[in-house]
Design an enzyme around this catalytic site. Structure first.
Site, PDB file in Angstrom:
ATOM      1  N   GLN A  39      11.885  69.088  45.920  1.00 53.60           N
ATOM      2  CA  GLN A  39      13.366  69.401  45.899  1.00 53.60           C
ATOM      3  C   GLN A  39      14.176  68.385  45.902  1.00 53.60           C
ATOM      4  O   GLN A  39      15.529  68.420  45.682  1.00 53.60           O
ATOM      5  CB  GLN A  39      13.664  70.255  47.463  1.00 53.60           C
ATOM      6  CG  GLN A  39      14.984  70.579  47.523  1.00 53.60           C
ATOM      7  CD  GLN A  39      15.011  71.429  48.827  1.00 53.60           C
ATOM      8  OE1 GLN A  39      14.696  72.671  48.891  1.00 53.60           O
ATOM      9  NE2 GLN A  39      15.549  70.960  49.825  1.00 53.60           N
ATOM     10  N   ASN A  77       9.259  78.700  42.563  1.00 51.94           N
ATOM     11  CA  ASN A  77       8.538  77.603  42.103  1.00 51.94           C
ATOM     12  C   ASN A  77       8.788  77.385  40.600  1.00 51.94           C
ATOM     13  O   ASN A  77       9.223  76.213  40.036  1.00 51.94           O
ATOM     14  CB  ASN A  77       7.211  77.329  42.408  1.00 51.94           C
ATOM     15  CG  ASN A  77       6.973  77.049  43.791  1.00 51.94           C
ATOM     16  OD1 ASN A  77       7.950  76.998  44.598  1.00 51.94           O
ATOM     17  ND2 ASN A  77       5.635  77.002  44.236  1.00 51.94           N
ATOM     18  N   GLU A  97      34.710  46.866  35.517  1.00 52.60           N
ATOM     19  CA  GLU A  97      33.902  46.623  36.628  1.00 52.60           C
ATOM     20  C   GLU A  97      32.988  47.915  37.112  1.00 52.60           C
ATOM     21  O   GLU A  97      31.751  47.674  37.585  1.00 52.60           O
ATOM     22  CB  GLU A  97      34.675  46.324  37.769  1.00 52.60           C
ATOM     23  CG  GLU A  97      35.358  44.905  37.144  1.00 52.60           C
ATOM     24  CD  GLU A  97      36.318  44.546  38.254  1.00 52.60           C
ATOM     25  OE1 GLU A  97      36.137  44.481  39.591  1.00 52.60           O
ATOM     26  OE2 GLU A  97      37.366  44.061  37.700  1.00 52.60           O
ATOM     27  N   TYR A 142       3.106  72.850  43.476  1.00 56.62           N
ATOM     28  CA  TYR A 142       4.454  72.714  44.011  1.00 56.62           C
ATOM     29  C   TYR A 142       4.197  72.065  45.519  1.00 56.62           C
ATOM     30  O   TYR A 142       3.445  72.744  46.250  1.00 56.62           O
ATOM     31  CB  TYR A 142       5.292  73.934  44.170  1.00 56.62           C
ATOM     32  CG  TYR A 142       6.729  73.608  44.646  1.00 56.62           C
ATOM     33  CD1 TYR A 142       7.668  73.241  43.863  1.00 56.62           C
ATOM     34  CD2 TYR A 142       6.864  73.697  45.951  1.00 56.62           C
ATOM     35  CE1 TYR A 142       9.110  73.068  44.618  1.00 56.62           C
ATOM     36  CE2 TYR A 142       8.077  73.620  46.634  1.00 56.62           C
ATOM     37  CZ  TYR A 142       9.123  73.217  45.787  1.00 56.62           C
ATOM     38  OH  TYR A 142      10.370  72.976  46.461  1.00 56.62           O
ATOM     39  N   LYS A 173      16.785  66.981  42.635  1.00 55.97           N
ATOM     40  CA  LYS A 173      18.046  67.454  42.093  1.00 55.97           C
ATOM     41  C   LYS A 173      19.288  66.760  42.439  1.00 55.97           C
ATOM     42  O   LYS A 173      20.104  66.340  41.306  1.00 55.97           O
ATOM     43  CB  LYS A 173      18.482  69.004  42.717  1.00 55.97           C
ATOM     44  CG  LYS A 173      17.506  69.792  42.037  1.00 55.97           C
ATOM     45  CD  LYS A 173      17.792  71.428  42.344  1.00 55.97           C
ATOM     46  CE  LYS A 173      16.545  71.776  43.598  1.00 55.97           C
ATOM     47  NZ  LYS A 173      15.282  71.385  43.390  1.00 55.97           N
ATOM     48  N   THR A 180      25.316  32.986  21.844  1.00 62.00           N
ATOM     49  CA  THR A 180      23.940  33.144  22.377  1.00 62.00           C
ATOM     50  C   THR A 180      23.988  32.120  23.652  1.00 62.00           C
ATOM     51  O   THR A 180      24.549  31.294  23.702  1.00 62.00           O
ATOM     52  CB  THR A 180      22.874  32.715  21.418  1.00 62.00           C
ATOM     53  OG1 THR A 180      22.883  31.380  21.157  1.00 62.00           O
ATOM     54  CG2 THR A 180      22.674  33.367  20.210  1.00 62.00           C
ATOM     55  N   HIS A 181      23.297  32.487  24.721  1.00 61.25           N
ATOM     56  CA  HIS A 181      23.553  31.891  25.874  1.00 61.25           C
ATOM     57  C   HIS A 181      24.698  31.799  26.603  1.00 61.25           C
ATOM     58  O   HIS A 181      24.910  30.715  27.095  1.00 61.25           O
ATOM     59  CB  HIS A 181      22.788  30.423  25.813  1.00 61.25           C
ATOM     60  CG  HIS A 181      21.224  30.464  25.196  1.00 61.25           C
ATOM     61  ND1 HIS A 181      19.994  30.482  25.908  1.00 61.25           N
ATOM     62  CD2 HIS A 181      20.836  30.436  24.075  1.00 61.25           C
ATOM     63  CE1 HIS A 181      19.170  30.825  25.118  1.00 61.25           C
ATOM     64  NE2 HIS A 181      19.583  30.616  23.821  1.00 61.25           N
ATOM     65  N   SER A 188      46.506  44.456  42.383  1.00 59.55           N
ATOM     66  CA  SER A 188      46.174  43.761  43.478  1.00 59.55           C
ATOM     67  C   SER A 188      46.905  44.558  44.625  1.00 59.55           C
ATOM     68  O   SER A 188      48.294  44.147  44.441  1.00 59.55           O
ATOM     69  CB  SER A 188      45.866  42.366  43.549  1.00 59.55           C
ATOM     70  OG  SER A 188      45.827  41.701  44.975  1.00 59.55           O
ATOM     71  N   LYS A 223      48.224  40.329  39.499  1.00 60.84           N
ATOM     72  CA  LYS A 223      47.075  40.725  38.896  1.00 60.84           C
ATOM     73  C   LYS A 223      46.922  42.152  38.130  1.00 60.84           C
ATOM     74  O   LYS A 223      47.605  42.991  38.394  1.00 60.84           O
ATOM     75  CB  LYS A 223      45.963  40.921  40.311  1.00 60.84           C
ATOM     76  CG  LYS A 223      45.773  39.626  40.926  1.00 60.84           C
ATOM     77  CD  LYS A 223      44.575  38.849  40.222  1.00 60.84           C
ATOM     78  CE  LYS A 223      43.428  39.717  40.754  1.00 60.84           C
ATOM     79  NZ  LYS A 223      42.150  38.712  40.389  1.00 60.84           N
ATOM     80  N   ASN A 283      43.528  43.944  37.011  1.00 54.52           N
ATOM     81  CA  ASN A 283      42.265  44.047  37.015  1.00 54.52           C
ATOM     82  C   ASN A 283      41.657  44.706  36.237  1.00 54.52           C
ATOM     83  O   ASN A 283      41.875  46.173  35.774  1.00 54.52           O
ATOM     84  CB  ASN A 283      41.707  44.180  38.441  1.00 54.52           C
ATOM     85  CG  ASN A 283      42.151  43.017  39.318  1.00 54.52           C
ATOM     86  OD1 ASN A 283      42.301  41.741  38.888  1.00 54.52           O
ATOM     87  ND2 ASN A 283      42.670  43.329  40.618  1.00 54.52           N
ATOM     88  N   SER A 287      19.078  73.404  50.708  1.00 51.37           N
ATOM     89  CA  SER A 287      19.447  72.584  49.438  1.00 51.37           C
ATOM     90  C   SER A 287      20.927  73.103  48.855  1.00 51.37           C
ATOM     91  O   SER A 287      21.226  72.806  47.669  1.00 51.37           O
ATOM     92  CB  SER A 287      18.425  72.496  48.501  1.00 51.37           C
ATOM     93  OG  SER A 287      17.905  73.940  48.233  1.00 51.37           O
TER      94      SER A 287
HETATM   95  N1  ARG Z   1      15.029  74.801  46.671  1.00 50.54           N
HETATM   96  C1  ARG Z   1      13.453  74.754  46.274  1.00 50.54           C
HETATM   97  C2  ARG Z   1      13.449  73.456  45.532  1.00 50.54           C
HETATM   98  O1  ARG Z   1      14.377  72.757  45.043  1.00 50.54           O
HETATM   99  C3  ARG Z   1      12.977  75.792  45.680  1.00 50.54           C
HETATM  100  C4  ARG Z   1      11.697  75.953  45.601  1.00 50.54           C
HETATM  101  C5  ARG Z   1      11.235  76.397  46.864  1.00 50.54           C
HETATM  102  N2  ARG Z   1       9.725  76.445  46.958  1.00 50.54           N
HETATM  103  C6  ARG Z   1       8.955  76.792  48.027  1.00 50.54           C
HETATM  104  N3  ARG Z   1       7.658  77.009  47.800  1.00 50.54           N
HETATM  105  N4  ARG Z   1       9.309  76.608  48.997  1.00 50.54           N
HETATM  106  O2  ARG Z   1      12.272  72.807  45.147  1.00 50.54           O
END
Ligand code: ARG
Length: 472
Positions: free
Chosen positions: A324, A112, A292, A319, A327, A157-158, A279, A285, A287, A24
């Site tokens: 994960q 965690n 948008e 946990y 994020k 309205t509408h 365009s 054009k 735009n 990650s």
């Molecule tokens: N990269 C993990 C996450 O975002 C960190 C926590 C990992 N914890 C574990 N017990 N493997 O959740």
């Protein structure tokens, strides 16, 4: 020795595909400054608990400061082999101060509680950065609104002409919607301002650490009450994603309105060259791409809330690695809004409006029919009947292909004796707008007061946004 935080009971390392799936660090690196700040606070409570000597604490704090500095300058770089931000920073600390002291930091905490704390810090600061972008947009909208308080336009309205309104009133409504988004951030922040540190893996710690001191040093208002909840709760992410999704929806509705106004059919708004595109094939054009993209990007913001809620639904406690997945979506929502909001502000600040065109079309479509009905009510006629009378006026005007104010005195009198020539006093756009002087109404006097109120609220939001809770 492996840099992994969990090698001891394994005879081999993870397979490549396993490591790729697990990694990650390519997205959670945004948490690095928060993780380092948190490590400093954790080191201090390890010292208070007698688990780090004063010298070791100093070495640790200096090492973490060096690491923060090197990370910021790009001299320390996380690699794919690090798995996540926490692993990368532990490697960096050990490379900086050696394993003897560096290896002591992890006592009494787990990734965690660490990751949940980092993410709260990142989101609380990000909420302020976003709020300040929103405030800039609100200010741009309110400046335009103030310039157009006395300019009538058709209100819809509408998507049909309904009643004439002050165009300043029409513009300002967007600033009010954005204020609710900021109120939601402030309300959310109260719940997000609790530190999960001390939760450990799920059950707390036997090492006599002081979660309250950690929370205080990090800029939280308190500590989560239950360690199992502390490591498994992601309400703060789901709520944040909802707030950003609704903010995205508000930007999308503003975008849609600008697209309509800038169309040839409306012809109300001209986009500044700097905030529009051309365009590749049609040389003429111009735009409304900002507007948008505002519409389009609300799609991913909405999708991210759904994704988070789906991850959480039915998830066992405490946990699980599923978490994960909290994020990428929230980082993307923040980055998307950081791209979009300044562009929306630039576009709104530079829009030019054709006020003559809006004024000319304001009474069209029999938009003053309600004014006739309400005038007749003031002559003592029940509204039920007044509605019929005004409807008959519309029918008569429509049959002759004219607007209501072009009906003759005789035509009015033939419809109903209450329709004396004085009815013409309400058959002007300005008169119609001025008469709607309720506190929230479209009369210029009301709109001016509304704008003053909105300006005060926005400057309060600016103050909130300026106070960043987590110094990193
Ligand atoms: N990269 C993990 C996450 O975002 C960190 C926590 C990992 N914890 C574990 N017990 N493997 O959740």
């Amino acid at each position: 020795m492996s840099q992994r935080l969990w090698g001891g009971r394994f005879a081999s390392g993870p397979s490549e595909a396993m490591a790729n799936l697990s990694a990650s660090v390519h997205f959670d690196w945004v948490l690095a400054p928060y993780d380092i700040a948190q490590s400093k606070a954790h080191a201090r409570v390890l010292h208070t608990a007698g688990l780090l000597s004063a010298d070791e604490l100093q070495t640790m704090i200096d090492g973490l400061s060096t690491l923060a500095d090197k990370s910021q300058k790009g001299e320390f770089i996380a690699t794919h082999a690090d798995e996540d931000v926490h692993t990368a920073l532990e490697r960096g600390l050990i490379e900086t101060i050696g394993p003897e002291v560096g290896g002591k930091l992890r006592a009494g905490r787990s990734r965690n509680d660490q990751v949940s704390t980092d993410l709260r810090m990142y989101l609380r600061n990000s909420a302020r950065y976003l709020a300040s972008d929103v405030v800039d947009l609100q200010k741009a909208i309110l400046v335009q609104a103030a310039a157009h308080v006395d300019h009538p336009a058709p209100g819809f309205t509408h998507l049909q002409h309904a009643q004439p309104v002050s165009f300043g009133h029409e513009l300002a409504k967007h600033a009010h919607a954005l204020s609710r988004d900021l109120e939601r951030f402030i309300d959310w922040d109260d719940r997000a301002a609790k530190s999960p540190m001390g939760s450990g893996a799920l059950a707390g710690s036997s090492l006599k650490l002081d979660p309250v001191a950690v929370a205080k040093e990090l800029g939280f208002n308190g500590v989560v009450e239950n360690s199992i909840d502390g490591v498994s709760d992601r309400d703060f992410v789901a709520e944040f994603l909802f707030i950003t999704a609704l903010l995205g929806v508000h930007l999308s509705r503003l975008g849609e309105e600008v697209c309509l106004w800038a169309s040839r059919e409306f012809g109300w708004a001209t986009l500044d060259d700097a905030w529009s595109t051309g365009s590749s094939i049609m040389p003429q054009k111009k735009n409304p791409d900002v507007a948008e993209l505002a519409r389009g990007k609300s799609g991913r913001l909405i999708g991210h809330v759904t994704a988070m809620l789906t991850v959480l639904k039915g998830l066992p406690f405490a946990y699980n690695r599923d978490l994960q997945e909290d994020k990428e979506s929230v980082i993307d929502s923040i980055e998307t809004l950081h791209l979009l909001l300044p562009a929306m502000t630039g576009m709104m600040a530079t829009l030019k409006f054709d006020t003559d065109k809006m004024l000319a079309s304001a009474p069209e479509g029999f938009a003053l029919a309600t004014d006739i009905a309400e005038w007749v009510v003031q002559q003592g006629v029940p509204f039920r009947e007044a509605h019929e009378i005004a409807g008959a006026c519309v029918r008569e005007a429509e049959a002759h292909g004219i607007e209501l104010d072009a009906l003759s005195d005789e035509q009015f009198a033939a419809i109903h004796p209450a329709l004396t020539p004085e009815v013409r006093t309400v058959l002007t756009v300005e008169g119609s707008i001025a008469s709607r002087s309720t506190v929230n109404g479209t009369a210029p006097s009301s709109v001016r007061a509304q704008l003053a109120g909105a300006g005060i609220v926005v400057s309060d939001f600016a103050k909130w946004a300026a106070h960043i809770p987590h110094a990193v």
